[in-house]
Write a protein that holds these residues in place. Structure first.
Motif, PDB file in Angstrom:
ATOM      1  N   UNK A 159     -23.756  10.106  16.723  1.00  0.00           N
ATOM      2  CA  UNK A 159     -24.865   9.372  17.304  1.00  0.00           C
ATOM      3  C   UNK A 159     -24.523   7.968  17.750  1.00  0.00           C
ATOM      4  N   UNK A 160     -23.216   7.661  17.883  1.00  0.00           N
ATOM      5  CA  UNK A 160     -22.782   6.339  18.352  1.00  0.00           C
ATOM      6  C   UNK A 160     -21.865   6.508  19.560  1.00  0.00           C
ATOM      7  N   UNK A 161     -21.548   5.373  20.190  1.00  0.00           N
ATOM      8  CA  UNK A 161     -20.632   5.405  21.334  1.00  0.00           C
ATOM      9  C   UNK A 161     -19.171   5.543  20.897  1.00  0.00           C
ATOM     10  N   UNK A 162     -18.872   5.224  19.652  1.00  0.00           N
ATOM     11  CA  UNK A 162     -17.473   5.098  19.221  1.00  0.00           C
ATOM     12  C   UNK A 162     -16.670   6.377  19.453  1.00  0.00           C
ATOM     13  N   UNK A 163     -17.181   7.581  19.100  1.00  0.00           N
ATOM     14  CA  UNK A 163     -16.360   8.786  19.357  1.00  0.00           C
ATOM     15  C   UNK A 163     -16.021   8.973  20.830  1.00  0.00           C
ATOM     16  N   UNK A 164     -16.934   8.622  21.719  1.00  0.00           N
ATOM     17  CA  UNK A 164     -16.654   8.769  23.156  1.00  0.00           C
ATOM     18  C   UNK A 164     -15.601   7.762  23.587  1.00  0.00           C
ATOM     19  N   UNK A 165     -15.705   6.517  23.096  1.00  0.00           N
ATOM     20  CA  UNK A 165     -14.678   5.511  23.430  1.00  0.00           C
ATOM     21  C   UNK A 165     -13.304   5.971  22.955  1.00  0.00           C
ATOM     22  N   UNK A 166     -13.239   6.421  21.695  1.00  0.00           N
ATOM     23  CA  UNK A 166     -11.944   6.828  21.123  1.00  0.00           C
ATOM     24  C   UNK A 166     -11.377   8.020  21.882  1.00  0.00           C
ATOM     25  N   UNK A 167     -12.223   9.000  22.191  1.00  0.00           N
ATOM     26  CA  UNK A 167     -11.745  10.198  22.888  1.00  0.00           C
ATOM     27  C   UNK A 167     -11.207   9.847  24.270  1.00  0.00           C
ATOM     28  N   UNK A 168     -11.955   9.058  25.031  1.00  0.00           N
ATOM     29  CA  UNK A 168     -11.487   8.692  26.376  1.00  0.00           C
ATOM     30  C   UNK A 168     -10.220   7.837  26.299  1.00  0.00           C
ATOM     31  N   UNK A 169     -10.126   6.963  25.310  1.00  0.00           N
ATOM     32  CA  UNK A 169      -8.918   6.142  25.166  1.00  0.00           C
ATOM     33  C   UNK A 169      -7.704   7.014  24.866  1.00  0.00           C
ATOM     34  N   UNK A 170      -7.863   7.957  23.944  1.00  0.00           N
ATOM     35  CA  UNK A 170      -6.743   8.839  23.590  1.00  0.00           C
ATOM     36  C   UNK A 170      -6.311   9.679  24.789  1.00  0.00           C
ATOM     37  N   UNK A 171      -7.272  10.240  25.496  1.00  0.00           N
ATOM     38  CA  UNK A 171      -6.923  11.107  26.621  1.00  0.00           C
ATOM     39  C   UNK A 171      -6.294  10.328  27.773  1.00  0.00           C
ATOM     40  N   UNK A 172      -6.606   9.053  27.914  1.00  0.00           N
ATOM     41  CA  UNK A 172      -6.104   8.274  29.054  1.00  0.00           C
ATOM     42  C   UNK A 172      -4.743   7.641  28.796  1.00  0.00           C
ATOM     43  N   UNK A 173      -4.392   7.423  27.537  1.00  0.00           N
ATOM     44  CA  UNK A 173      -3.197   6.634  27.240  1.00  0.00           C
ATOM     45  C   UNK A 173      -1.884   7.209  27.790  1.00  0.00           C
ATOM     46  N   UNK A 174      -1.596   8.514  27.668  1.00  0.00           N
ATOM     47  CA  UNK A 174      -0.287   8.989  28.177  1.00  0.00           C
ATOM     48  C   UNK A 174      -0.062   8.674  29.646  1.00  0.00           C
ATOM     49  N   UNK A 175      -1.018   9.010  30.503  1.00  0.00           N
ATOM     50  CA  UNK A 175      -0.846   8.739  31.935  1.00  0.00           C
ATOM     51  C   UNK A 175      -0.842   7.237  32.216  1.00  0.00           C
ATOM     52  N   UNK A 176      -1.691   6.472  31.511  1.00  0.00           N
ATOM     53  CA  UNK A 176      -1.750   5.027  31.749  1.00  0.00           C
ATOM     54  C   UNK A 176      -0.426   4.360  31.376  1.00  0.00           C
ATOM     55  N   UNK A 177       0.120   4.704  30.219  1.00  0.00           N
ATOM     56  CA  UNK A 177       1.398   4.109  29.803  1.00  0.00           C
ATOM     57  C   UNK A 177       2.505   4.483  30.776  1.00  0.00           C
ATOM     58  N   UNK A 178       2.517   5.739  31.213  1.00  0.00           N
ATOM     59  CA  UNK A 178       3.547   6.187  32.160  1.00  0.00           C
ATOM     60  C   UNK A 178       3.473   5.402  33.471  1.00  0.00           C
ATOM     61  N   UNK A 179       2.270   5.291  34.042  1.00  0.00           N
ATOM     62  CA  UNK A 179       2.118   4.593  35.318  1.00  0.00           C
ATOM     63  C   UNK A 179       2.432   3.105  35.198  1.00  0.00           C
ATOM     64  N   UNK A 180       1.880   2.456  34.179  1.00  0.00           N
ATOM     65  CA  UNK A 180       2.088   1.018  34.027  1.00  0.00           C
ATOM     66  C   UNK A 180       3.531   0.703  33.649  1.00  0.00           C
ATOM     67  N   UNK A 181       4.177   1.574  32.867  1.00  0.00           N
ATOM     68  CA  UNK A 181       5.584   1.353  32.516  1.00  0.00           C
ATOM     69  C   UNK A 181       6.449   1.346  33.767  1.00  0.00           C
TER      70      UNK A 181
END
Length: 300
Positions: A159-181
Protein backbone atom coordinates in the motif's frame (compact mmCIF):
# COMPACT_ATOMS: atom_id res chain seq x y z
CA UNK A 1 29.00 9.03 -43.44
CA UNK A 2 30.09 10.01 -46.93
CA UNK A 3 29.61 13.53 -48.25
CA UNK A 4 27.20 12.28 -50.93
CA UNK A 5 24.93 10.61 -48.38
CA UNK A 6 25.13 13.69 -46.15
CA UNK A 7 24.02 15.97 -49.01
CA UNK A 8 21.16 13.59 -49.90
CA UNK A 9 19.84 13.57 -46.34
CA UNK A 10 20.00 17.36 -46.08
CA UNK A 11 18.51 18.14 -49.51
CA UNK A 12 15.07 19.63 -50.31
CA UNK A 13 13.47 16.25 -51.07
CA UNK A 14 14.63 14.80 -47.75
CA UNK A 15 13.33 17.87 -45.90
CA UNK A 16 9.97 17.58 -47.72
CA UNK A 17 9.75 13.88 -46.85
CA UNK A 18 10.44 14.67 -43.19
CA UNK A 19 7.72 17.34 -43.16
CA UNK A 20 5.17 14.98 -44.78
CA UNK A 21 5.94 12.16 -42.35
CA UNK A 22 5.79 14.57 -39.40
CA UNK A 23 2.38 15.91 -40.47
CA UNK A 24 0.97 12.39 -41.03
CA UNK A 25 2.38 11.30 -37.67
CA UNK A 26 0.86 14.29 -35.89
CA UNK A 27 -2.67 14.05 -37.35
CA UNK A 28 -3.92 11.28 -34.97
CA UNK A 29 -2.65 13.18 -31.92
CA UNK A 30 -4.22 16.40 -33.17
CA UNK A 31 -7.51 14.57 -33.76
CA UNK A 32 -7.34 13.16 -30.24
CA UNK A 33 -6.82 16.65 -28.83
CA UNK A 34 -9.67 18.18 -30.84
CA UNK A 35 -12.07 15.37 -29.87
CA UNK A 36 -11.25 15.92 -26.21
CA UNK A 37 -12.39 19.56 -26.54
CA UNK A 38 -15.68 18.94 -28.41
CA UNK A 39 -19.13 18.58 -26.78
CA UNK A 40 -20.52 15.05 -26.45
CA UNK A 41 -23.24 15.51 -29.04
CA UNK A 42 -20.86 16.67 -31.76
CA UNK A 43 -18.39 13.87 -31.06
CA UNK A 44 -21.19 11.31 -31.48
CA UNK A 45 -22.59 12.87 -34.65
CA UNK A 46 -19.54 13.95 -36.66
CA UNK A 47 -15.81 13.55 -37.08
CA UNK A 48 -13.24 15.79 -35.41
CA UNK A 49 -12.32 17.44 -38.73
CA UNK A 50 -15.72 19.18 -38.82
CA UNK A 51 -14.38 21.49 -36.12
CA UNK A 52 -12.91 23.60 -38.93
CA UNK A 53 -16.40 24.36 -40.31
CA UNK A 54 -18.38 24.25 -37.06
CA UNK A 55 -15.98 25.24 -34.28
CA UNK A 56 -17.35 24.53 -30.80
CA UNK A 57 -14.85 23.76 -28.08
CA UNK A 58 -15.22 23.26 -24.32
CA UNK A 59 -13.08 22.29 -21.31
CA UNK A 60 -16.01 20.49 -19.63
CA UNK A 61 -14.66 17.07 -20.69
CA UNK A 62 -11.39 17.67 -18.84
CA UNK A 63 -13.22 18.87 -15.73
CA UNK A 64 -15.40 15.74 -15.75
CA UNK A 65 -12.49 13.36 -16.27
CA UNK A 66 -10.15 15.01 -13.74
CA UNK A 67 -12.55 15.77 -10.90
CA UNK A 68 -15.93 14.08 -11.30
CA UNK A 69 -15.82 10.66 -12.97
CA UNK A 70 -19.44 9.60 -13.50
CA UNK A 71 -20.99 7.02 -15.81
CA UNK A 72 -20.27 4.16 -13.41
CA UNK A 73 -16.82 5.51 -12.49
CA UNK A 74 -16.37 7.07 -9.06
CA UNK A 75 -13.90 9.92 -8.71
CA UNK A 76 -11.72 11.64 -11.28
CA UNK A 77 -8.20 11.16 -12.59
CA UNK A 78 -6.52 13.84 -10.46
CA UNK A 79 -5.48 11.56 -7.52
CA UNK A 80 -4.08 9.03 -9.99
CA UNK A 81 -2.23 11.77 -11.87
CA UNK A 82 -0.56 12.76 -8.58
CA UNK A 83 0.22 9.08 -7.92
CA UNK A 84 1.88 8.75 -11.33
CA UNK A 85 4.10 11.76 -10.59
CA UNK A 86 4.92 10.37 -7.13
CA UNK A 87 5.94 7.09 -8.75
CA UNK A 88 7.66 8.27 -11.93
CA UNK A 89 9.91 11.04 -10.53
CA UNK A 90 11.66 8.98 -7.79
CA UNK A 91 11.69 5.88 -10.02
CA UNK A 92 13.62 7.95 -12.56
CA UNK A 93 16.00 9.72 -10.18
CA UNK A 94 16.97 6.67 -8.07
CA UNK A 95 18.35 4.49 -10.91
CA UNK A 96 19.85 7.56 -12.60
CA UNK A 97 21.93 8.52 -9.55
CA UNK A 98 22.90 4.95 -8.63
CA UNK A 99 23.79 4.02 -12.22
CA UNK A 100 25.85 7.18 -12.79
CA UNK A 101 27.91 6.59 -9.64
CA UNK A 102 28.34 2.88 -10.45
CA UNK A 103 29.32 3.67 -14.04
CA UNK A 104 31.96 6.16 -12.87
CA UNK A 105 33.36 3.68 -10.35
CA UNK A 106 33.56 0.87 -12.93
CA UNK A 107 35.08 3.15 -15.58
CA UNK A 108 37.64 5.21 -13.64
CA UNK A 109 38.34 3.51 -10.29
CA UNK A 110 40.67 0.57 -10.76
CA UNK A 111 40.00 -2.34 -8.42
CA UNK A 112 40.19 -6.10 -8.70
CA UNK A 113 37.15 -7.69 -10.28
CA UNK A 114 35.73 -4.50 -11.82
CA UNK A 115 35.53 -6.07 -15.29
CA UNK A 116 33.78 -9.16 -13.91
CA UNK A 117 31.24 -6.97 -12.10
CA UNK A 118 30.61 -4.91 -15.24
CA UNK A 119 30.03 -7.95 -17.44
CA UNK A 120 27.86 -9.49 -14.71
CA UNK A 121 25.69 -6.36 -14.70
CA UNK A 122 25.60 -6.42 -18.50
CA UNK A 123 24.44 -10.06 -18.43
CA UNK A 124 21.52 -9.18 -16.12
CA UNK A 125 19.83 -7.47 -19.08
CA UNK A 126 18.86 -10.86 -20.49
CA UNK A 127 16.73 -11.68 -17.42
CA UNK A 128 13.05 -11.09 -18.38
CA UNK A 129 11.25 -8.62 -16.16
CA UNK A 130 8.32 -11.01 -15.69
CA UNK A 131 10.57 -13.65 -14.04
CA UNK A 132 11.38 -11.31 -11.14
CA UNK A 133 7.87 -10.05 -10.38
CA UNK A 134 6.66 -12.91 -8.14
CA UNK A 135 9.93 -13.30 -6.13
CA UNK A 136 10.04 -9.56 -5.50
CA UNK A 137 6.36 -9.48 -4.54
CA UNK A 138 6.95 -12.25 -1.98
CA UNK A 139 10.00 -10.40 -0.65
CA UNK A 140 8.00 -7.19 -0.13
CA UNK A 141 4.99 -8.95 1.41
CA UNK A 142 6.51 -11.86 3.37
CA UNK A 143 10.27 -11.29 3.60
CA UNK A 144 12.66 -14.23 3.19
CA UNK A 145 12.36 -17.31 5.45
CA UNK A 146 14.40 -20.51 5.63
CA UNK A 147 12.24 -22.94 7.55
CA UNK A 148 11.02 -21.00 10.57
CA UNK A 149 13.99 -18.62 10.54
CA UNK A 150 13.39 -15.14 9.09
CA UNK A 151 16.46 -14.19 7.04
CA UNK A 152 14.80 -10.94 5.91
CA UNK A 153 11.71 -9.95 7.92
CA UNK A 154 8.62 -8.69 6.14
CA UNK A 155 9.15 -4.95 5.40
CA UNK A 156 5.36 -4.28 5.49
CA UNK A 157 5.48 -2.07 2.40
CA UNK A 158 2.08 -3.00 0.99
CA UNK A 159 0.00 0.00 0.00
CA UNK A 160 2.99 2.35 -0.40
CA UNK A 161 5.03 3.69 -3.30
CA UNK A 162 8.25 2.07 -2.06
CA UNK A 163 7.82 -1.37 -3.73
CA UNK A 164 7.19 0.31 -7.09
CA UNK A 165 10.24 2.56 -6.69
CA UNK A 166 12.45 -0.39 -5.73
CA UNK A 167 11.15 -2.59 -8.55
CA UNK A 168 11.63 0.05 -11.24
CA UNK A 169 15.10 0.90 -9.89
CA UNK A 170 16.19 -2.75 -9.93
CA UNK A 171 14.84 -3.37 -13.42
CA UNK A 172 16.46 -0.21 -14.84
CA UNK A 173 19.94 -0.49 -13.33
CA UNK A 174 21.60 -3.04 -15.71
CA UNK A 175 20.82 -1.10 -18.89
CA UNK A 176 21.46 2.28 -17.21
CA UNK A 177 24.89 1.25 -15.90
CA UNK A 178 25.81 -0.23 -19.28
CA UNK A 179 24.82 2.89 -21.24
CA UNK A 180 26.32 5.41 -18.82
CA UNK A 181 29.53 3.38 -18.42
CA UNK A 182 30.12 3.47 -22.17
CA UNK A 183 29.68 7.26 -22.17
CA UNK A 184 31.59 8.09 -18.99
CA UNK A 185 34.50 5.81 -19.95
CA UNK A 186 35.05 7.98 -23.08
CA UNK A 187 35.55 11.22 -21.12
CA UNK A 188 38.99 12.82 -21.70
CA UNK A 189 41.64 11.08 -19.60
CA UNK A 190 43.67 14.31 -19.41
CA UNK A 191 40.85 16.04 -17.54
CA UNK A 192 40.55 13.20 -15.04
CA UNK A 193 44.30 13.00 -14.45
CA UNK A 194 44.54 16.78 -14.00
CA UNK A 195 41.80 16.64 -11.35
CA UNK A 196 43.62 13.82 -9.52
CA UNK A 197 46.88 15.80 -9.65
CA UNK A 198 45.05 18.77 -8.08
CA UNK A 199 44.02 16.54 -5.19
CA UNK A 200 40.33 16.18 -6.05
CA UNK A 201 38.51 13.26 -4.45
CA UNK A 202 36.48 10.78 -6.46
CA UNK A 203 33.26 12.36 -5.22
CA UNK A 204 34.40 15.83 -6.26
CA UNK A 205 35.51 14.55 -9.68
CA UNK A 206 32.14 12.86 -10.11
CA UNK A 207 30.16 15.91 -9.04
CA UNK A 208 32.22 18.65 -10.73
CA UNK A 209 33.47 16.93 -13.91
CA UNK A 210 31.60 13.74 -14.72
CA UNK A 211 28.03 14.93 -14.12
CA UNK A 212 28.33 18.13 -16.25
CA UNK A 213 30.13 16.36 -19.10
CA UNK A 214 27.72 13.40 -19.02
CA UNK A 215 24.59 15.57 -18.90
CA UNK A 216 23.42 14.55 -22.43
CA UNK A 217 23.67 10.84 -21.59
CA UNK A 218 22.00 11.36 -18.21
CA UNK A 219 19.16 13.33 -19.84
CA UNK A 220 18.68 10.67 -22.52
CA UNK A 221 18.35 7.90 -19.96
CA UNK A 222 16.10 10.07 -17.77
CA UNK A 223 13.68 10.57 -20.67
CA UNK A 224 13.56 6.86 -21.50
CA UNK A 225 13.13 5.83 -17.86
CA UNK A 226 10.46 8.45 -17.14
CA UNK A 227 8.43 7.46 -20.20
CA UNK A 228 8.78 3.76 -19.34
CA UNK A 229 7.64 4.24 -15.74
CA UNK A 230 4.86 6.68 -16.68
CA UNK A 231 3.37 4.30 -19.25
CA UNK A 232 3.92 1.15 -17.16
CA UNK A 233 0.90 -0.83 -16.06
CA UNK A 234 2.28 -4.31 -15.26
CA UNK A 235 4.79 -3.37 -12.54
CA UNK A 236 2.45 -0.78 -10.99
CA UNK A 237 -0.48 -3.19 -10.76
CA UNK A 238 1.74 -5.96 -9.36
CA UNK A 239 3.34 -3.91 -6.59
CA UNK A 240 0.87 -1.06 -5.97
CA UNK A 241 -2.50 -2.60 -6.86
CA UNK A 242 -5.40 -0.49 -8.07
CA UNK A 243 -6.26 1.52 -4.96
CA UNK A 244 -6.67 5.31 -5.29
CA UNK A 245 -3.94 5.85 -2.67
CA UNK A 246 -1.08 4.47 -4.80
CA UNK A 247 -2.38 3.33 -8.23
CA UNK A 248 -0.97 5.25 -11.23
CA UNK A 249 -2.85 6.92 -14.06
CA UNK A 250 -2.51 3.91 -16.38
CA UNK A 251 -4.45 1.69 -13.97
CA UNK A 252 -7.29 4.20 -13.81
CA UNK A 253 -7.36 4.68 -17.58
CA UNK A 254 -7.84 0.93 -18.00
CA UNK A 255 -10.89 1.17 -15.73
CA UNK A 256 -12.22 4.22 -17.61
CA UNK A 257 -12.08 2.37 -20.93
CA UNK A 258 -14.71 0.00 -19.55
CA UNK A 259 -16.59 2.51 -17.38
CA UNK A 260 -17.02 5.27 -19.96
CA UNK A 261 -17.76 2.86 -22.83
CA UNK A 262 -18.60 4.90 -25.90
CA UNK A 263 -18.11 8.34 -24.28
CA UNK A 264 -15.32 9.20 -26.67
CA UNK A 265 -15.11 12.84 -25.58
CA UNK A 266 -14.21 11.66 -22.05
CA UNK A 267 -11.90 8.86 -23.17
CA UNK A 268 -9.95 11.21 -25.44
CA UNK A 269 -9.70 13.79 -22.64
CA UNK A 270 -8.37 11.13 -20.27
CA UNK A 271 -5.92 9.88 -22.90
CA UNK A 272 -4.62 13.39 -23.58
CA UNK A 273 -4.18 14.01 -19.85
CA UNK A 274 -1.96 10.91 -19.74
CA UNK A 275 0.32 12.14 -22.55
CA UNK A 276 0.70 15.78 -21.52
CA UNK A 277 3.30 15.17 -18.79
CA UNK A 278 5.54 12.90 -20.96
CA UNK A 279 5.38 15.50 -23.74
CA UNK A 280 6.47 18.25 -21.31
CA UNK A 281 9.36 16.12 -20.05
CA UNK A 282 10.46 15.18 -23.57
CA UNK A 283 10.43 18.69 -24.98
CA UNK A 284 12.09 20.09 -21.84
CA UNK A 285 15.02 17.69 -22.21
CA UNK A 286 14.93 17.37 -26.00
CA UNK A 287 18.07 19.46 -26.47
CA UNK A 288 20.10 17.20 -24.18
CA UNK A 289 18.42 14.13 -25.66
CA UNK A 290 19.66 14.89 -29.20
CA UNK A 291 23.18 15.62 -27.90
CA UNK A 292 23.14 12.31 -26.04
CA UNK A 293 22.07 10.35 -29.11
CA UNK A 294 24.75 11.83 -31.37
CA UNK A 295 27.52 11.73 -28.74
CA UNK A 296 30.42 9.67 -30.02
CA UNK A 297 29.13 9.59 -33.62
CA UNK A 298 31.59 12.30 -34.66
CA UNK A 299 35.11 13.17 -33.61
CA UNK A 300 36.58 16.55 -32.75
Amino acid sequence: MSERVRRSLSGPLASLAVIVVTVLWTIPTFGLFVSSLRPAGQVADSGWWTVFTHPSLTLANYHTVLFEGGFGVSGGLMPYLVNSLAIAIPATLFPLVIAAMAAYALAWIRFKGSSVIFFGIFALQVVPLQMALIPLLRLFSQGVHVGNVAIIPSPHLAGTYVPVWVAHTIFALPLAIFLLHNFIAQLPREVMEAAVMDGASHFKIFRSIVVPLAAPALASFAIFQFLWVWNDLLVALTFAGGTPQVAPLTARLAQLAGGFGSRWELLTAGAFVSIVIPLIVFFSLQRFFVRGLVAGSVKG
